[in-house]
Design a protein around this motif. Sequence first.
Motif, short mmCIF file in Angstrom:
data_model
loop_
_atom_site.label_atom_id
_atom_site.label_comp_id
_atom_site.label_asym_id
_atom_site.label_seq_id
_atom_site.Cartn_x
_atom_site.Cartn_y
_atom_site.Cartn_z
N ALA A 116 6.99 -41.99 -24.57
CA ALA A 116 6.48 -41.16 -25.66
C ALA A 116 5.74 -42.02 -26.67
N LYS A 117 6.34 -43.16 -26.99
CA LYS A 117 5.73 -44.06 -27.96
C LYS A 117 4.37 -44.52 -27.45
N LEU B 266 11.72 -34.84 -26.09
CA LEU B 266 12.97 -34.08 -25.90
C LEU B 266 13.77 -34.71 -24.76
N HIS B 267 14.95 -35.20 -25.09
CA HIS B 267 15.80 -35.73 -24.02
C HIS B 267 17.26 -35.42 -24.30
N GLU C 91 15.13 -28.20 -32.67
CA GLU C 91 13.91 -28.33 -33.45
C GLU C 91 12.70 -28.59 -32.55
N ALA C 92 12.88 -29.54 -31.63
CA ALA C 92 11.77 -29.91 -30.74
C ALA C 92 11.34 -28.71 -29.90
N MET C 93 12.33 -27.97 -29.40
CA MET C 93 12.01 -26.80 -28.58
C MET C 93 11.32 -25.73 -29.42
N ARG C 94 11.81 -25.56 -30.63
CA ARG C 94 11.24 -24.53 -31.49
C ARG C 94 9.78 -24.86 -31.81
N ARG C 95 9.53 -26.15 -32.13
CA ARG C 95 8.15 -26.57 -32.43
C ARG C 95 7.24 -26.32 -31.24
N PHE C 96 7.75 -26.67 -30.06
CA PHE C 96 6.92 -26.49 -28.86
C PHE C 96 6.65 -25.01 -28.63
N VAL D 279 16.10 -32.42 -18.98
CA VAL D 279 16.79 -31.39 -19.77
C VAL D 279 15.94 -30.13 -19.82
N ILE D 280 14.67 -30.27 -19.56
CA ILE D 280 13.74 -29.16 -19.64
C ILE D 280 13.82 -28.30 -18.38
#
Length: 679
Positions: free
Chosen positions: A492-493, A508-509, A519-524, A537-538
């Motif tokens: 990711a970096k 997301l991991h 939060e990450a899921m909501r943003r996506f 995890v996805i």
Amino acid sequence: MTSELDKNVQYLKGIGEKKAALFAKLKVFTVGDLLAFYPRDYERWDRVYPIGEAPLDTDVCVAASLISPFTVRKTRAGLLVFSTVAADGDHFLALTFFNNKYVKDALKDGEEYLFYGKIRLNADGNREMVAPAYARVSEGGYLHPVYPQTEGLNSKAIAKAVRTAIDLYGGCLKETLPDEQIRKYRLLPSAQAVEQIHFPKNEEEIHAARRRLIYEELLTLQLGILTAGGGERVSTRFALTRDRSAAFAETLPFRLTNAQQRAIRECMADMQSGKAMRRLLQGDVGSGKTAVAAALIDSCAASGFQSALMAPTEVLAQQHYRTFREFFKDTGLRIELLTGSVTPKNKRLIKERAAQGDVDLLIGTHAVITGDVQFQNLALAVTDEQHRFGVTQRAKLREKGDSPHVLVMSATPIPRTLSLIIYGDLDISVLDEKPAGRRDIRTYTVPTVYHERLYAFIRKEVAEGRQCYIVCPAVEESKDTESERTAAEDYAKLLSGTVFRDLRTDILHGKMRPKQKEEAMRRFQKGETDVLICTVVIEVGVDVPNATVMVIENAEFFGLSQLHQLRGRVGRGAAQSYCVLVSDATNEKAAQRLSVMCETNDGFKIAEEDLNQRGPGDFFGNRQSGLPLLKLADLMTDGKILYAARDEAQRILADDPALALPKNVLLKEKVSALFADIS
Ligand code: ADP
Ligand code: MG
């Protein structure tokens, strides 16, 4: 009931505290565990080849005598190399041992020994065995068990311990199977089967021992599944009085498929019948199982009853929470989310409200079935992505209320024979139709040198307002490992710092805290992230229709069904979607898997292929199916025994549903033991 078999292995002659600790690593604690620690293979010392005829590069046994004294030399690395030559009359065999100074005295000149190992041609073109196992001819001639080993505890040592255990305590092994079954299927008695599987004299003995033990294992499995699943449909006080599904369908932004309507009808008929529904809803990824569940939940609420929905992961539970709030936004339905990350105070509040009947739909992870959640009138229990839940968990959910209806939803299509086992006696509804307007996902395999082009493609899709998943190199099979996290973070970096500098990337991991994941899921989901770099995890159930590209790095590490699940995260809207499998793998099996993915979008075909390639041991590993791990039986190849075991299990339970009769006590113990570590 305690017996000699419950004794700690430490008290066996030849095993002390230290060895016992090593055995513990192999999950062998008691004498009984040791007896049930079956060999994974055998060295065939009974089949002795002439040196000249033995096949190369595979384990063989030869009989030969030393014809020259040992020579010793030291390598530069300080390794001691002992060499000698043996012969069996016609042919020579060079023997090499490393750092084994005992071998020089152990092998006597002129005496005949059996050597076991792989024969190779050495640099001079002569036959050679490196570090073979050996035994006097008088000691050999039979099959040596090969056990799963651990550092400091090899097969030989394990076999010795097993021998001692059998000699001392083999007599304590009680017969678990009813006499008439032993006679009917001509099975070995328990004690004999155990001795024979460890120390068989020939192939026939292995076969007979395995047959008996596999039968016992499958019978136990069936008894466990059938008792957990219950037999007959029981009466329930939750007969629905209202079928609101037509009205509910009107509120949806899409038209239900015929398959969805049929499934809803089938469930409604069950739920109005006065008997508790037990139904499996099977449908490929993206077939719209959630909407079916929603229709049922809606009618339950309209009849004044509560529902619960259980998902296998936090991410998925959160997504369902959002989805259902949207589905029911104008209805006043009271929905709560109960997961591990809810604060203790809120947990208590939610539980109180559920118990008082002030929650209409409780969504959650395992937290919903753990102990102290009570409902006032739980009428419907839904579990999503069922293959992650086991029969025992299913049973717990059912015990929650007063015989609620149970709906299990699974995206894993499985052959009929196997669903019979896993889903016991569930009725089945199938969603065999995808929502209209869906296009097949275009799938490609590319080598890593295509990365630049791939990134350019992603940029193009993002420029058109789409979103993308990149599933990171899986470091290991196991989920959520530390190294997987690092890999995801590093990747990711790298991407966010270079090629995607100007895009909105996120990560997301599994090691992230539940809040962060959410939060990450909501943003996506809200479209605030262009590229989500994630781990598996996805994999399960995530639904973001605007995502059109799924990139899977190191795709060769994934199994077919997993690839299919991952791919199912895209193609959920009307736009054309793509799945790109990145892999440099050259091995044939991996290449085959990837080409199956490119050829078909059909989950059934893929599941079948997956079973063919991997075998059900893997397919139905503990994590996936929630079934106990079987030691010997193979659900694919032992089909005949399986059916026999199933019949007999039903017969036994018809007579004694709770396995309470004295004659079934031992069987009941076996069932508890088999299911112990998955509940
Ligand atoms: P799955 O069966 O994989 O759980 P979902 O229930 O998540 O599938 O549905 C996949 C997507 O399709 C969701 O975005 C859902 O809103 C949508 N969907 C469901 N049914 C239909 C339909 N009949 N027509 C169009 N879209 C639908
Ligand atoms: Mg789903």
